[in-house]
Write an enzyme that holds these catalytic residues in place. Structure first.
Site, PDB file in Angstrom:
ATOM      1  N   THR A 179       0.904  -1.129   0.000  1.00  0.00           N
ATOM      2  CA  THR A 179       0.000   0.000   0.000  1.00  0.00           C
ATOM      3  C   THR A 179       0.949   1.185   0.000  1.00  0.00           C
ATOM      4  O   THR A 179       2.114   1.030  -0.326  1.00  0.00           O
ATOM      5  CB  THR A 179      -0.953  -0.020   1.212  1.00  0.00           C
ATOM      6  OG1 THR A 179      -1.731   1.144   1.194  1.00  0.00           O
ATOM      7  CG2 THR A 179      -0.227  -0.028   2.514  1.00  0.00           C
ATOM      8  N   GLU A 227      -4.836  -2.842  -1.680  1.00  0.00           N
ATOM      9  CA  GLU A 227      -4.531  -4.099  -0.967  1.00  0.00           C
ATOM     10  C   GLU A 227      -3.322  -4.820  -1.572  1.00  0.00           C
ATOM     11  O   GLU A 227      -2.225  -4.371  -1.343  1.00  0.00           O
ATOM     12  CB  GLU A 227      -5.783  -4.963  -0.836  1.00  0.00           C
ATOM     13  CG  GLU A 227      -5.686  -6.339  -0.232  1.00  0.00           C
ATOM     14  CD  GLU A 227      -4.636  -6.662   0.820  1.00  0.00           C
ATOM     15  OE1 GLU A 227      -4.208  -5.797   1.583  1.00  0.00           O
ATOM     16  OE2 GLU A 227      -4.239  -7.831   0.864  1.00  0.00           O
ATOM     17  N   ASP A 274      -9.062  -8.822   3.032  1.00  0.00           N
ATOM     18  CA  ASP A 274      -8.675  -8.471   4.407  1.00  0.00           C
ATOM     19  C   ASP A 274      -9.683  -9.000   5.434  1.00  0.00           C
ATOM     20  O   ASP A 274      -9.414  -8.971   6.642  1.00  0.00           O
ATOM     21  CB  ASP A 274      -8.536  -6.954   4.571  1.00  0.00           C
ATOM     22  CG  ASP A 274      -7.146  -6.452   4.185  1.00  0.00           C
ATOM     23  OD1 ASP A 274      -6.301  -7.281   3.786  1.00  0.00           O
ATOM     24  OD2 ASP A 274      -6.899  -5.240   4.293  1.00  0.00           O
ATOM     25  N   SER A 331      -8.665  -3.238   8.857  1.00  0.00           N
ATOM     26  CA  SER A 331      -7.390  -2.814   8.281  1.00  0.00           C
ATOM     27  C   SER A 331      -6.329  -2.738   9.369  1.00  0.00           C
ATOM     28  O   SER A 331      -6.628  -2.716  10.566  1.00  0.00           O
ATOM     29  CB  SER A 331      -7.560  -1.437   7.644  1.00  0.00           C
ATOM     30  OG  SER A 331      -6.310  -0.913   7.273  1.00  0.00           O
ATOM     31  N   SER A 332      -5.086  -2.709   8.911  1.00  0.00           N
ATOM     32  CA  SER A 332      -3.961  -2.452   9.817  1.00  0.00           C
ATOM     33  C   SER A 332      -3.361  -1.073   9.577  1.00  0.00           C
ATOM     34  O   SER A 332      -2.352  -0.721  10.203  1.00  0.00           O
ATOM     35  CB  SER A 332      -2.871  -3.495   9.585  1.00  0.00           C
ATOM     36  OG  SER A 332      -3.368  -4.775   9.788  1.00  0.00           O
ATOM     37  N   GLY A 342       2.465  -2.146   4.313  1.00  0.00           N
ATOM     38  CA  GLY A 342       2.974  -3.425   4.813  1.00  0.00           C
ATOM     39  C   GLY A 342       1.945  -4.326   5.465  1.00  0.00           C
ATOM     40  O   GLY A 342       2.308  -5.124   6.331  1.00  0.00           O
ATOM     41  N   GLY A 343       0.660  -4.211   5.084  1.00  0.00           N
ATOM     42  CA  GLY A 343      -0.353  -5.079   5.686  1.00  0.00           C
ATOM     43  C   GLY A 343      -0.298  -4.973   7.194  1.00  0.00           C
ATOM     44  O   GLY A 343      -0.146  -3.875   7.746  1.00  0.00           O
TER      45      GLY A 343
HETATM   46  N1  GLU Z   1      -5.020  -4.040   3.048  1.00  0.00           N
HETATM   47  C1  GLU Z   1      -4.088  -3.628   4.027  1.00  0.00           C
HETATM   48  C2  GLU Z   1      -4.767  -3.074   5.240  1.00  0.00           C
HETATM   49  O1  GLU Z   1      -5.746  -2.432   5.124  1.00  0.00           O
HETATM   50  C3  GLU Z   1      -3.216  -2.553   3.500  1.00  0.00           C
HETATM   51  C4  GLU Z   1      -2.492  -2.984   2.307  1.00  0.00           C
HETATM   52  C5  GLU Z   1      -1.190  -3.546   2.680  1.00  0.00           C
HETATM   53  O2  GLU Z   1      -0.314  -2.805   3.078  1.00  0.00           O
HETATM   54  O3  GLU Z   1      -1.069  -4.738   2.577  1.00  0.00           O
HETATM   55  O4  GLU Z   1      -4.328  -3.269   6.319  1.00  0.00           O
END
Ligand code: GLU
Length: 590
Positions: free
Chosen positions: A405, A425, A447, A468-469, A489-490
Site C-alpha cells: 500500500t 490491498e 482483508d 485494516s492495519s 505493509g499489511g
Molecule cells: N489491506 C491492508 C490493510 O488495510 C493494506 C495494504 C497492505 O499494506 O497490505 O491493512
C-alpha cells in the site's frame, strides 16, 4: 519542548538493558540530505520551512509541493499526491481503492479522521469467502470492495481543503499524460504480476505492452487514466457512485475481461450499482492515547491501527524498561487483543483496549523470556488486577495480508498535518484493469477473515468494511504537532509505526535513523519476522531469550515528518526499502 525531546531518549537508554546501548545503525548515518527543492532524483530527507511532504515517489511529492506553492493547504496537497500515486504507484494506490486519513487542523487545534475504506457489497455474507483458496480470492471480482478513495477525496476537500477535486487531480493528469520514468520497483512489481496480468485483456494491454513489463528507464504513459481523472474532475464522484464509470466498474467485477484461452478460475463479484450509490466516506473520532506526555492520535475501526499501536505503547509505558524484547512482546500481546476484539462491528471495547488499567494487566505477562506462542487475548472488561494473567479465550492467528500500500505525509505553512494511507490491498490489487479507464480494482475484501471462524469480529458481512492495519499517526506535544508517520505493509504497518516510535522516543534515534533502522515484526505469530540487519544486531541475544525468527527481506516503507524547534520541518522517507522515497520542503530557509 526541546528539553523533553532530548530527555526522553536518554531516559530510555539509562533504564534499559544492554540492548539499548547499541548505537543507531550505520545505514542511518549515511542517509542523504535533500538539497534544492527542485530535484531530479528522490532524496529521503529534507529539512526546511513553510511546508513539507514525504511520499514513496518524486512525482507525487512534487505534486503535493506544487499545490502548496499555489496556496493550497495540506489536505489539498495530500489529495493531489494520492491521485498522482494512482498513476506512478498504480499497484499500491488508486481511485478504485480505499484508505484512511488522520488530519490535524491547526486553526481549530483538532485531530480528525476520514475513513475511506472499501465496503463489502450488500450481497456478501459471513460465508461468501469460505473455502476459496486465498490466491483465487485475490485475483477475482469477488474480492473487489466498493471503492472508497474518490468519496474520501471529495469529503476531505469539502471539509478541510480549499480547492476542487478537478484542481486536485491536475498534477496527476499531467503525470499520466506526459508519463513517468519506469524505475526498478515499478518494473519488479509488474514482473511479479505477469502471470495474472496477462490473464486479463485490459490489464495486459496497459501494463504488459508488447507482452512484457515496460523496461526500466522507459517512459510510461497512461492516457486512459488521464482521461478518467479529467472526466472525474468534471463530473464529480457521482460519475463513479451511480453513474457511467460505476456501471463499468460493476460490469468488470461481475464479468472480468479474462483473456481468451486463460485457464484461471476467476470468480465473479457481487457488487451492484446500488452498492456504489450507498457508499459513504465517513468522519470518525480518532483514537487517542498518551505516551510519555505526548498525545498519539490514530485511526479507529474499521482500522485496527490506532488501537493496536496505542495498546502496545501503553503496555510499554507500564514496563520498567523498554528495549527490543519489550517492543516485540508488547506487540505480540496487542495483536492477540486486536484479533479477538477489533473489526467493523458495534461494541469494539476501544476505550478499554486503550486504557492504562488494561495495559498494566497485559504488561504483567511480559518477563525476561519470550512468552509462549500463541499469546491469549486479555479481557478488556474495565476490571483489572495488577499482575494477573487473564486469558480471555482462544487466540486467532494474524491473517495474511498483502505487503503493499502506500503512506504519505504533508504539512503546510499553517501547520495543518495530513497522515494518509491509501491502498488497493495486494500489489496490483485484484489484477483487473477496468477496460479503457486505466486503473486497477482493489482486492480489499481479502482483508476479511474468510472463515469459518465463529465469533471473529472480521468476518465478511453486507456493507461491512474489512478490518485494516493501516495506521496513519499524528503525535501532538502540548497540543502542537510533533510527529506524523505511517507505512505500508499489511499487518506489519502496525509494528513498523510502533517500532519507529520506539526507535525515536525510547532508543533515542533521530527520525531519519528511526526509519532506516532494521525492522522486526511480531504479530502473535510463532516466529518473529525480521530483516537481516535486525538479526545481525539483536538476533543472538533475543534467541537466547526465547525468541524465534524468520528472515524477511524488507518490512514497511515509511514516511514521516517531525516538527523541530524553531519551526523547522524534517520530512523523511525510506532511504532504501522499496526503492527509497522522496521528501521535499517548501523552502530550506526561513
Ligand atoms: N489491506 C491492508 C490493510 O488495510 C493494506 C495494504 C497492505 O499494506 O497490505 O491493512
Amino acid at each position: 519542548m526541546i528539553t523533553r525531546r532530548l530527555a526522553l531518549p536518554l531516559a530510555g537508554i539509562l533504564t534499559g538493558s544492554s540492548i539499548l546501548l547499541v548505537p543507531p545503525p550505520a545505514a542511518a548515518s549515511s542517509v542523504e540530505r535533500a538539497s534544492p527543492v527542485e530535484q531530479a532524483e528522490k532524496k529521503p530527507v529534507a529539512e526546511g520551512y513553510g511546508g513539507a511532504v514525504a511520499t514513496v515517489d518524486l512525482d507525487a511529492s512534487k505534486a503535493a509541493l506544487e499545490v502548496l506553492r499555489r496556496g493550497g493547504n495540506a489536505m489539498d496537497a495530500a489529495v493531489a499526491a494520492a491521485a498522482t500515486l494512482g498513476v506512478t504507484e498504480p499497484y499500491s494506490a488508486g481511485l478504485a481503492g480505499g484508505g484512511f486519513i488522520v488530519y490535524y487542523d491547526a486553526r481549530r487545534k483538532k485531530v480528525h479522521t476520514i475513513d475511506g475504506r472499501e465496503t463489502a457489497p450488500r450481497a456478501m455474507t459471513a460465508t461468501s469467502l469460505e473455502g476459496i483458496p486465498f490466491d483465487q480470492a485475490v485475483t477475482s471480482g469477488l474480492s473487489a470492495g466498493v471503492p472508497g478513495s474518490v468519496a474520501q477525496w471529495e469529503l476531505a476537500l469539502r471539509r478541510f481543503g480549499t480547492i476542487s477535486l478537478r484542481q486536485a487531480l491536475k498534477p496527476a493528469i499531467e503525470v499520466a499524460s506526459r508519463g513517468f520514468t519506469v524505475d526498478q520497483t515499478f518494473y519488479d512489481q509488474t514482473a511479479a504480476n505477469v502471470a495474472r496480468f496477462k490473464d486479463f485483456t485490459s490489464t495486459a494491454k496497459l501494463y504488459l505492452p508488447g507482452g512484457a513489463p515496460p523496461p526500466v528507464g522507459s517512459t510510461f504513459r497512461n492516457p486512459e487514466l488521464a482521461d478518467t481523472y479529467r472526466q472525474l474532475g468534471k463530473r464529480g464522484g457521482d460519475w463513479l457512485y451511480g453513474g457511467q464509470l460505476g456501471s463499468e466498474v460493476v460490469a468488470t467485477v461481475k464479468s472480468p475481461p479474462v483473456t481468451p484461452g486463460s485457464t484461471r478460475n476467476v470468480r465473479p463479484g457481487l457488487m451492484e450499482l446500488s452498492d456504489l450509490k450507498a457508499y459513504r466516506a465517513l468522519e470518525r473520532p480518532p483514537t487517542m492515547m498518551t505516551y510519555k506526555g505526548m498525545d498519539v492520535y490514530g485511526m479507529a475501526p474499521p482500522s485496527s491501527g490506532g488501537s493496536t499501536v496505542g495498546e502496545a505503547l501503553n503496555i510499554l509505558e507500564a514496563l520498567p524498561k523498554i528495549g527490543v524484547h519489550e517492543y516485540l512482546e508488547a506487540s505480540r500481546l496487542s495483536f492477540a487483543d486486536r484479533n479477538k476484539y477489533v473489526g467493523d462491528i458495534p461494541g469494539v471495547p476501544l476505550k478499554e483496549l486503550l486504557s492504562d488499567g488494561f495495559a498494566k494487566e497485559r504488561a504483567c505477562m511480559i518477563g525476561e523470556r519470550a512468552m509462549a506462542h500463541p499469546a491469549a487475548p486479555g479481557n478488556p472488561d474495565g476490571t483489572y488486577e495488577p499482575c494477573q494473567a487473564t486469558p480471555g479465550g482462544q487466540s486467532t492467528e494474524t491473517a495474511a495480508e498483502g505487503p503493499e500500500t502506500t503512506h504519505l505525509v504533508v504539512t503546510d505553512r499553517w501547520g495543518d498535518v495530513v497522515a494518509y494511507n491509501i491502498t488497493i490491498e495486494s500489489t496490483g490489487g485484484n489484477g483487473i484493469v477496468v477496460p479503457g479507464r486505466g486503473f486497477l480494482l482493489n482486492n480489499e475484501l481479502t482483508d476479511f477473515t474468510a472463515g469459518p471462524a465463529p465469533g471473529d469480529p472480521n468476518l465478511p458481512g453486507p456493507g461491512k468494511r474489512p478490518r485494516s492495519s493501516m495506521a496513519p499517526t499524528i503525535v501532538l506535544d502540548e497540543g502542537r504537532p510533533l510527529l506524523a508517520l505511517g507505512s505500508p505493509g499489511g499487518s506489519t504497518i502496525i509494528t513498523t509505526v510502533l517500532q519507529i516510535l520506539v526507535n525515536r522516543w525510547d532508543l533515542g534515534m533521530p527520525l531519519p535513523d528511526a526509519l532506516a533502522a532494521p525492522r522486526a515484526t511480531q504479530r502473535n505469530t510463532a516466529q518473529t519476522q525480521a530483516e537481516q540487519g535486525f538479526l545481525d544486531r539483536y538476533g543472538a541475544e533475543l534467541t537466547l531469550r526465547g525468541h524465534s525468527f524468520a528472515l524477511s527481506p524488507e518490512i514497511g516503507a515509511a514516511t514521516a515528518v517531525e516538527f523541530l524547534p524553531g519551526g523547522q520541518l524534517q520530512a523523511v522517507a525510506e532511504p532504501g526499502r522499496r526503492g527509497g522515497g522522496s521528501a521535499l520542503v517548501m523552502s530550506e530557509h526561513r
